[in-house]
Design an enzyme around this catalytic site. Sequence first.
Site, PDB file in Angstrom:
ATOM      1  N   TYR A 272      -5.915  -5.934  -3.880  1.00 16.68           N
ATOM      2  CA  TYR A 272      -7.361  -5.737  -3.992  1.00 16.68           C
ATOM      3  C   TYR A 272      -7.976  -6.593  -5.090  1.00 16.68           C
ATOM      4  CZ  TYR A 272      -6.601  -1.676  -0.948  1.00 16.68           C
ATOM      5  OH  TYR A 272      -6.239  -0.853   0.088  1.00 16.68           O
TER       6      TYR A 272
ATOM      7  N   LYS B 106       7.868  -1.741  -0.512  1.00 18.18           N
ATOM      8  CA  LYS B 106       8.333  -2.395   0.732  1.00 18.18           C
ATOM      9  C   LYS B 106       9.343  -3.460   0.303  1.00 18.18           C
ATOM     10  CE  LYS B 106       8.130  -3.134   5.218  1.00 18.18           C
ATOM     11  NZ  LYS B 106       8.705  -2.166   6.173  1.00 18.18           N
TER      12      LYS B 106
ATOM     13  N   ASP C 277       6.671   2.562   4.904  1.00 16.82           N
ATOM     14  CA  ASP C 277       6.535   3.026   6.299  1.00 16.82           C
ATOM     15  C   ASP C 277       7.254   4.357   6.488  1.00 16.82           C
ATOM     16  OD1 ASP C 277       8.838   1.562   5.786  1.00 16.82           O
ATOM     17  OD2 ASP C 277       8.827   0.445   7.678  1.00 16.82           O
TER      18      ASP C 277
ATOM     19  N   ASP D 293      -3.649   3.600  -1.654  1.00 19.31           N
ATOM     20  CA  ASP D 293      -4.924   3.810  -0.965  1.00 19.31           C
ATOM     21  C   ASP D 293      -4.670   4.473   0.389  1.00 19.31           C
ATOM     22  OD1 ASP D 293      -7.594   3.679  -0.261  1.00 19.31           O
ATOM     23  OD2 ASP D 293      -7.551   1.540   0.258  1.00 19.31           O
TER      24      ASP D 293
ATOM     25  N   ASP E 232      -4.981   8.787   1.523  1.00 21.42           N
ATOM     26  CA  ASP E 232      -5.813   9.292   2.628  1.00 21.42           C
ATOM     27  C   ASP E 232      -4.965  10.150   3.571  1.00 21.42           C
ATOM     28  OD1 ASP E 232      -8.142   8.046   1.783  1.00 21.42           O
ATOM     29  OD2 ASP E 232      -8.663   7.361   3.807  1.00 21.42           O
TER      30      ASP E 232
HETATM   31  C1  IPM Z   1     -10.607   4.639  -2.464  1.00 24.92           C
HETATM   32  C2  IPM Z   1     -11.496   3.803  -1.608  1.00 24.92           C
HETATM   33  C3  IPM Z   1     -11.750   2.476  -2.305  1.00 24.92           C
HETATM   34  C4  IPM Z   1     -10.397   1.817  -2.518  1.00 24.92           C
HETATM   35  C5  IPM Z   1     -12.708   1.541  -1.571  1.00 24.92           C
HETATM   36  C6  IPM Z   1     -14.045   2.215  -1.331  1.00 24.92           C
HETATM   37  C7  IPM Z   1     -12.873   0.229  -2.271  1.00 24.92           C
HETATM   38  O1  IPM Z   1     -10.932   3.637  -0.360  1.00 24.92           O
HETATM   39  O2  IPM Z   1     -11.005   4.961  -3.613  1.00 24.92           O
HETATM   40  O3  IPM Z   1      -9.520   4.979  -2.025  1.00 24.92           O
HETATM   41  O4  IPM Z   1      -9.860   1.216  -1.611  1.00 24.92           O
HETATM   42  O5  IPM Z   1      -9.851   1.930  -3.601  1.00 24.92           O
HETATM   43 MG    MG Z   2      -9.215   4.792  -0.022  1.00 20.89          MG
END
Ligand code: IPM
Ligand code: MG
Length: 361
Positions: free
Chosen positions: A146, A195, A227, A251, A255
């Site tokens: 990133y 990985k 994975d 990231d 989620d």
């Molecule tokens: C998170 C979000 C951010 C990230 C985005 C909005 C840039 O997905 O905080 O997880 O990828 O870090």
């Molecule tokens: Mg995120």
Amino acid sequence: MELKITCIPGDGIGPEIIKEAKKVLDKVGECYGHQMKYTDILMGGASIDVHGVPLTEEAVAAAKAADAVLMGSIGGDAANSPWYQLPPELRPEAGLLGIRKALGLFANLRPAVLYKELAGACPLKEEISAKGFDMLIMRELTGGLYFGERKTVEENGVRKAMDTLTYDENEIRRIAVKGFDIAMKRKKKVTSVDKANVLDSSRLWRSVVEEVAKDYPEVALEHMLVDNCAMQLVRDPSQFDVILTENMFGDILSDEASMVTGSIGMLASASLNDTRFGLYEPSHGSAPDIAGKDIANPIATILSAAMMLRYTFDLDREAAAVEAAVEAVLKEGFRTADIMSQGCERVSCSQMGDLLAEKIG
Ligand code: IPM
Ligand code: MG
């Protein structure tokens, strides 16, 4: 004591949930004798609308001047919002990445817990969810893909894009130390996710993590390929304590972990540097589809405020009071729409804030 807090209400449901978090913090201040000094700043789309950029130097300075930053959420509906017609470096998300970098917030802590009262919302089979789980994802936040060099070029009429994933050993070491430190206060297990069967950056990650592990003989370390980890999170989430991983893997996995709890509206996060300073935000996004309707769940932001009380201000008793309020209100059967289930009483975002504030003290 005086708590200097810079707030970023942001976009979508951000302003509504920050309002409720302030309500609860004010009650904490009243009951425990603290003064909350808030400064609000703009970031993301809200800043674009006023200043043309997602993050200004003034906003960064205001954040730095505080003890901690409490954030709602940023970003909008990418398909329809004019913010997404702008070049990538001027879109809302660039503001978030920018403030993380400017404040040196390299450690992102994302707890994913299955609440007993909300076990019914867990999308996993009952034989899996019955074991419960309580994990913390320690995500590296200011390095890797990133923040690496990126570009899009055209060669002989063919468009080509490139992103780079770089880590030096110091960046890996400092996040690994954070991961092991927190594991010492939990179940003393670290799963380092990489990985390493493909990537050089992962092979370096693995060897630095092993070096750091030598200083923590009580902590059990295991390595897991990313994975496989994605699969294990749905197969048996109870096996995890601390998941230590780089930026993009964290990231994605965070989620997934939050979805597995079934209640993303409940999950807090903290982004820390090497001082007591931190930025605290819910793990969920700005939910533009429900913004302004007073139906969002403010609990993730309120639990983020509890993390702020604990990590930045060392106010363990006050943090525990906020967490206990959340458990009590859930036990009494109050639910926002996202976690509603049969036999419970549905409440709005602001009612949830009221109920939680009432329980403090
Ligand atoms: C998170 C979000 C951010 C990230 C985005 C909005 C840039 O997905 O905080 O997880 O990828 O870090
Ligand atoms: Mg995120």
